[in-house]
Scaffold this active site. Structure first.
Site, PDB file in Angstrom:
ATOM      1  N   GLY B 470      -4.732  -2.877  -4.349  1.00  0.00           N
ATOM      2  CA  GLY B 470      -3.723  -3.026  -5.384  1.00  0.00           C
ATOM      3  C   GLY B 470      -2.697  -4.055  -4.964  1.00  0.00           C
ATOM      4  O   GLY B 470      -1.717  -4.327  -5.648  1.00  0.00           O
ATOM      5  N   THR B 471      -2.983  -4.648  -3.814  1.00  0.00           N
ATOM      6  CA  THR B 471      -2.087  -5.653  -3.263  1.00  0.00           C
ATOM      7  C   THR B 471      -2.220  -6.995  -3.964  1.00  0.00           C
ATOM      8  O   THR B 471      -1.329  -7.830  -3.878  1.00  0.00           O
ATOM      9  CB  THR B 471      -2.420  -5.834  -1.777  1.00  0.00           C
ATOM     10  OG1 THR B 471      -3.854  -5.886  -1.653  1.00  0.00           O
ATOM     11  CG2 THR B 471      -1.930  -4.647  -0.980  1.00  0.00           C
ATOM     12  N   LYS B 621       3.935 -13.097  -8.843  1.00  0.00           N
ATOM     13  CA  LYS B 621       3.906 -11.858  -9.633  1.00  0.00           C
ATOM     14  C   LYS B 621       3.477 -10.678  -8.763  1.00  0.00           C
ATOM     15  O   LYS B 621       4.151  -9.644  -8.719  1.00  0.00           O
ATOM     16  CB  LYS B 621       2.954 -12.023 -10.827  1.00  0.00           C
ATOM     17  CG  LYS B 621       2.955 -10.825 -11.760  1.00  0.00           C
ATOM     18  CD  LYS B 621       2.083 -11.045 -13.003  1.00  0.00           C
ATOM     19  CE  LYS B 621       2.758 -11.978 -13.989  1.00  0.00           C
ATOM     20  NZ  LYS B 621       2.095 -11.972 -15.328  1.00  0.00           N
ATOM     21  N   GLY B 690       3.660 -10.959   5.985  1.00  0.00           N
ATOM     22  CA  GLY B 690       3.421  -9.688   5.303  1.00  0.00           C
ATOM     23  C   GLY B 690       4.510  -9.337   4.309  1.00  0.00           C
ATOM     24  O   GLY B 690       5.683  -9.620   4.530  1.00  0.00           O
ATOM     25  N   GLU B 693       4.793  -4.060   3.453  1.00  0.00           N
ATOM     26  CA  GLU B 693       5.577  -3.068   4.184  1.00  0.00           C
ATOM     27  C   GLU B 693       7.038  -3.476   4.334  1.00  0.00           C
ATOM     28  O   GLU B 693       7.854  -2.674   4.777  1.00  0.00           O
ATOM     29  CB  GLU B 693       4.955  -2.854   5.569  1.00  0.00           C
ATOM     30  CG  GLU B 693       3.529  -2.329   5.454  1.00  0.00           C
ATOM     31  CD  GLU B 693       2.828  -2.229   6.794  1.00  0.00           C
ATOM     32  OE1 GLU B 693       2.247  -1.177   7.082  1.00  0.00           O
ATOM     33  OE2 GLU B 693       2.849  -3.205   7.552  1.00  0.00           O
TER      34      GLU B 693
END
Lengths: 179, 732
Positions: B470-471, B621, B690, B693
């Site tokens: 879903g990343t 997005k 990243g 997180e």
């Protein structure tokens, strides 16, 4: 001992007729997912707590995991597969894509069915906990959030989900006025 | 075949010369239509001939031994095919990080809800009834059901731990000599991933070859663990996870995969096993609770001369990985005297394992709340306090930062949020306050390979066993390949989540996007070189756009240069010396406006805004969605989420979504997330860092600091529930 009666049951789903030989203990959700190949409706908790299984039964949104299939043989059932297809998206589906109203996509069919059912409730003038005036609820972001809180999204796309629903609602009002 | 080891900044990719103009653009997800129509197929949604269902059987004690199984009633039920119980081929639980195989069943029960068997039947209903009908009799022993109760036996980081204890200088002395010293204890509760898709697997054997349709984030790690657990070779296991319904660190080898594999082998039929939601709380790892001592020693101007984050966490007996609480603190602020230590208490509770942002997710709540406390002691604006403690190099290692734009994030955030115009005030029953916090998350690079094929029709096919939780992986890899090869995303097919494809990074530690995108970009470099040879030009002389190569005065369709044989290239990235030469992290600034009800203590978050430095943004997005998703986790950690353990039995009392409260739509306001972009050439070839997180890091602290600002109550024991605020609220 639970009943082991089995026998052909008959269902109307997305305007199509289905027969199924299933255990009477089968939930409406498991009927769709495990027996009819309509796996768009999701099982997140099997407890009626997450909303991933939300479908429309006679136009109203329900948790398909909380009801037995055998009870719905005379009902009109609409699942995510009945709203639109990849090549012909329902306006709510298109709005979710445009506003990124999802991430992993697992709660998404439930969110979309819930949103479609919810807009119908709004159109009927049903109030919610967020309505200041129960007789005349005003449709705003707080109403969307309140009315959509039965659908959990752990990816937490909530702001985008609200954007998508707000836009789909505005578009539906516009097209009604045009018509 | 292009391999690149990250020993120095990459000289430049075809990607960097791209003029297609799609990299970074906020394009809709290419897998979006499949997701919104229900066409996307998740692990349990594949229809196979002769499929049967399995439901796990679990032990109803927190510590003890299984004495007997009574399976007679279950076996007599119609449709039941087999009850496998008390069987050494079965796993006791989901293996945790660092374990190379699942612990096999041996009759020992070390935490509530361990797996002791599986019921297999022709239907899900029959399997469920049978599993419930199995009577598991256990002898109960005294267990350790709280982290504090295991403190006496706590141990430090084992040899080779991801995070060793770090002590520099003399923090005790610094605290004694500091103009302002703050020494406070914070705690965070046990938390769970709560991915919407339950853990589940369909196992199918063809001879000695096993296929698992599963939800697994990192195939590279999962295959050896599965192979060791099942006693087969990793090459004989095929994993298929094209769509994963949320992972957050929790979807790797889980007990259901092993139950399904063992049962399928014995029955000679494909088996589907899904853990029930309540079982997931007990049979899959979560995050330990943490007890953190934060010490901040500052001079009169607010410059830190030292600080420390020393913690107690817990882990289930028999495992030694742990929540690396101070991970975000290590490189964060200046100060010569530093102490970052962790003790691990062995307990009889569900194992601890990676949950979104291990370390920072909970460590940064405490550290950044304490920084807010220090700012108030000093009478300094909390952003100014961060500014005064911004280091030029990593103060712990002395290494330069690969990139670091924390202060710009604060400046940009303050401007957008209107920080300088904020006003603590009362609106009717509501007390209104504002808070900020730093976000930081270490940046990793992982080994990753991808194959890119350019066909004679001018289409590119990207294949890697990388996953998309879903990343947005599908979409960003299409954008990377499209930008490098001069193709619109519609001309790029991305195929993920099949272990038959080249081994990718997998999704974890926020390394997925940068690692897999780098491997795709390297493969594309290879293809561009082949195209250049066919074109009679150098790669640098060519412009690739809209499916054409332009060089000199020629414009040739890509397909014409490819001809009848597709061009196939494999790109591979390896982490290298840059991991040691540079201190690498993503950073950000979190802002929050919270309203606290003066009568009830209820907290409503009204605004959140984050500005993040995550290197190059591959899709604005999906990046924004990742960021706001993380921020909402932070909101949940500050206000809602808490696993409650029954102290008598060690069972989780709130093992469902009705009682374990993750944020709902009504808990969440509109949220803004912005990026200060920079291509971090030292981190990886594509220069991304990243995101997944980072958003959670510090977000909870911003909420907590806003709550304090609003009502003057400092809660140091998360989550901030109304009962903890009520006694301290000002008179109505």
């Amino acid at each position: 001992m639970l009943s082991r009666t089995e026998g052909a049951m008959h269902f109307t789903i997305n305007g199509m007729q289905y027969d199924a030989d299933i255990d009477v203990r089968t939930s409406l959700l498991d009927l769709l997912r495990e027996h009819l190949g309509l796996a768009g409706s999701k099982k997140g908790c099997d407890h009626g707590q997450c909303g991933a299984c939300t479908i429309l039964v006679n136009g109203r949104r329900i948790n398909a995991c909380l009801t037995l299939a055998v009870m719905h043989q005379d009902d009109e059932i609409v699942t995510i597969e009945g709203l639109g297809t990849i090549d012909d998206l329902h306006p709510m589906q298109a709005a979710f894509v445009q506003h990124d109203g999802y991430q992993c996509g697992y709660c998404t069919p439930g969110q979309i069915c819930s949103a479609v059912g919810m807009l119908d409730e709004v159109a009927r003038g049903w109030p919610s906990h967020a309505s200041a005036d129960l007789a005349r609820p005003i449709f705003d972001d707080d109403e969307i959030s309140e009315r959509m809180s039965g659908n959990l999204c752990r990816c937490s796309a909530y702001p985008n989900i609200v954007d998508a629903i707000r836009e789909a609602h505005a578009a539906s009002i516009e097209s009604e006025q045009a018509a | 075949m292009t391999e690149y080891r990250m020993d120095e900044a990459h000289a430049g990719l075809a990607l960097d010369r791209g003029v297609q103009g799609i990299l970074g653009r906020p394009l809709d997800r290419i897998d979006g239509p499949a997701k919104v129509t229900g066409a996307a197929r998740y692990a349990l949604e594949h229809r196979l001939e002769h499929l049967v269902w399995g439901v796990a059987i679990t032990a109803p004690v927190g510590k003890g031994r299984v004495v007997a199984f009574d399976t007679a009633n279950a076996e007599a039920m119609p449709g039941v095919l087999a009850i496998y119980a008390g069987d050494e081929a079965l796993p006791r639980q989901t293996p945790v990080f660092g374990q190379d195989r699942a612990q096999p069943y041996d009759g020992t029960i070390d935490s509530w809800g361990e797996i002791v068997g599986v019921a297999i039947a022709e239907s899900f209903e029959a399997a469920r009834a049978a599993a419930r009908a199995v009577i598991v009799t256990c002898a109960t022993e005294d267990g350790i059901f709280a982290t504090r109760d295991g403190e006496g036996d706590a141990f430090g980081p084992p040899e080779g731990a991801l995070l060793p204890n770090i002590v520099k200088g003399d923090l005790d002395r610094a605290m004694a000599e500091a103009a302002v010293a703050l020494d406070v204890d914070y705690s965070t509760p046990r938390q769970v991933h709560a991915a919407m898709e339950p853990h589940g697997t369909i196992a199918e054997w063809h001879g000695d070859k096993l296929t698992l349709r599963c939800s697994m984030q990192i195939f590279r790690q999962a295959r050896p663990v599965l192979a060791n657990s099942l006693g087969i070779a990793p090459e004989d296991i095929r994993l298929i996870s094209p769509f994963i319904g949320g992972g957050f660190g929790g979807k790797n080898v889980s007990a259901d995969a092993l139950l399904a594999a063992v049962a399928a082998k014995r029955l000679g039929r494909p088996v589907k096993v899904a853990l029930a939601r309540a079982q997931i709380f007990h049979a899959c790892y979560g995050r330990s609770d943490t007890y953190q001592r934060i010490r901040l020693a500052a001079d009169a101007q607010g410059r830190l001369i030292g600080y420390g984050q020393d913690s107690l966490v817990s882990q289930k007996v028999g495992a030694n990985s742990f929540e690396p609480v101070p991970l975000g603190a290590i490189a964060l602020y200046r100060g010569e005297h530093r102490s970052f230590t962790t003790r691990v208490a062995p307990v009889n509770l569900v194992a601890h394992g990676p949950v979104r942002a291990p370390g920072e997710a909970v460590g940064m709540i405490a550290l950044e709340c304490a920084m807010d406390e220090l700012a108030r002691e000093l009478g300094l604006d909390p952003i100014e306090l961060r500014r005064r403690n911004e280091p030029e190099r990593d103060p712990t290692t002395g290494r330069p930062f690969s990139s670091r734009r924390l202060i710009e994030c604060f400046d940009e955030g303050a401007r957008r949020f209107g920080w300088d115009r904020r006003e603590r005030r009362r609106e009717g029953e509501w007390l209104v306050g504002h808070g900020v916090a730093t976000a930081a998350r270490v940046n990793f690079l992982a080994d990753s390979s991808a194959r890119v094929t350019l066909t004679g029709e001018g289409r590119a096919i990207v294949e890697t066993d990388m996953t998309d939780l879903g990343t947005g992986t599908y979409t960003i890899l299409a954008q990377v390949a499209g930008e490098a090869l001069g193709l619109p995303v519609e001309s790029v097919d991305v195929r993920l989540g099949d272990s038959d494809f080249p081994t990718g990074a997998g999704s974890g530690g926020s390394f997925g996007a940068a690692s897999s995108a780098s491997s795709v970009a390297l493969a594309c470099d290879d293809i561009v070189r082949s195209l250049a040879a066919a074109m009679g030009a150098t790669p640098e002389e060519m412009t690739l756009k809209d499916g054409h190569v332009i060089a000199g005065n020629r414009r040739v369709p890509l397909g014409d240069l490819v001809g009848d044989t597709p061009i196939v290239a494999i790109g591979t990235i390896h982490p290298g010396a840059n991991n040691r030469r540079f201190s690498q992290a993503a950073h950000g600034a979190q802002f929050c406006e919270a309203w606290v009800n003066a009568v009830t203590g209820e907290v409503r978050v009204k605004r959140m805004l984050g500005v993040f430095d995550c290197g190059r943004i591959l899709n604005h997005k999906t990046a924004r969605s990742q960021a706001i998703g993380g921020m909402i986790w932070g909101l949940g950690y500050a206000l809602h989420e808490e696993v409650h353990i029954d102290p008598r039995t060690g069972a989780i009392a709130n093992r469902d979504f009705g009682e374990y409260h993750i944020p709902t739509n009504a808990d969440v306001p509109q949220i803004e997330a912005w990026f200060v972009e920079e291509v971090d050439r030292h981190a990886n070839p594509v220069g991304a860092k990243g995101i997944g997180e980072l958003g959670i890091s510090g977000a909870g602290a911003a909420v907590a600091n806003a709550v304090f600002d609003a009502c003057g109550v400092r809660v140091r024991d998360m989550p901030i529930t109304p009962d903890k605020l009520l006694m301290g609220l000002p008179p109505i």
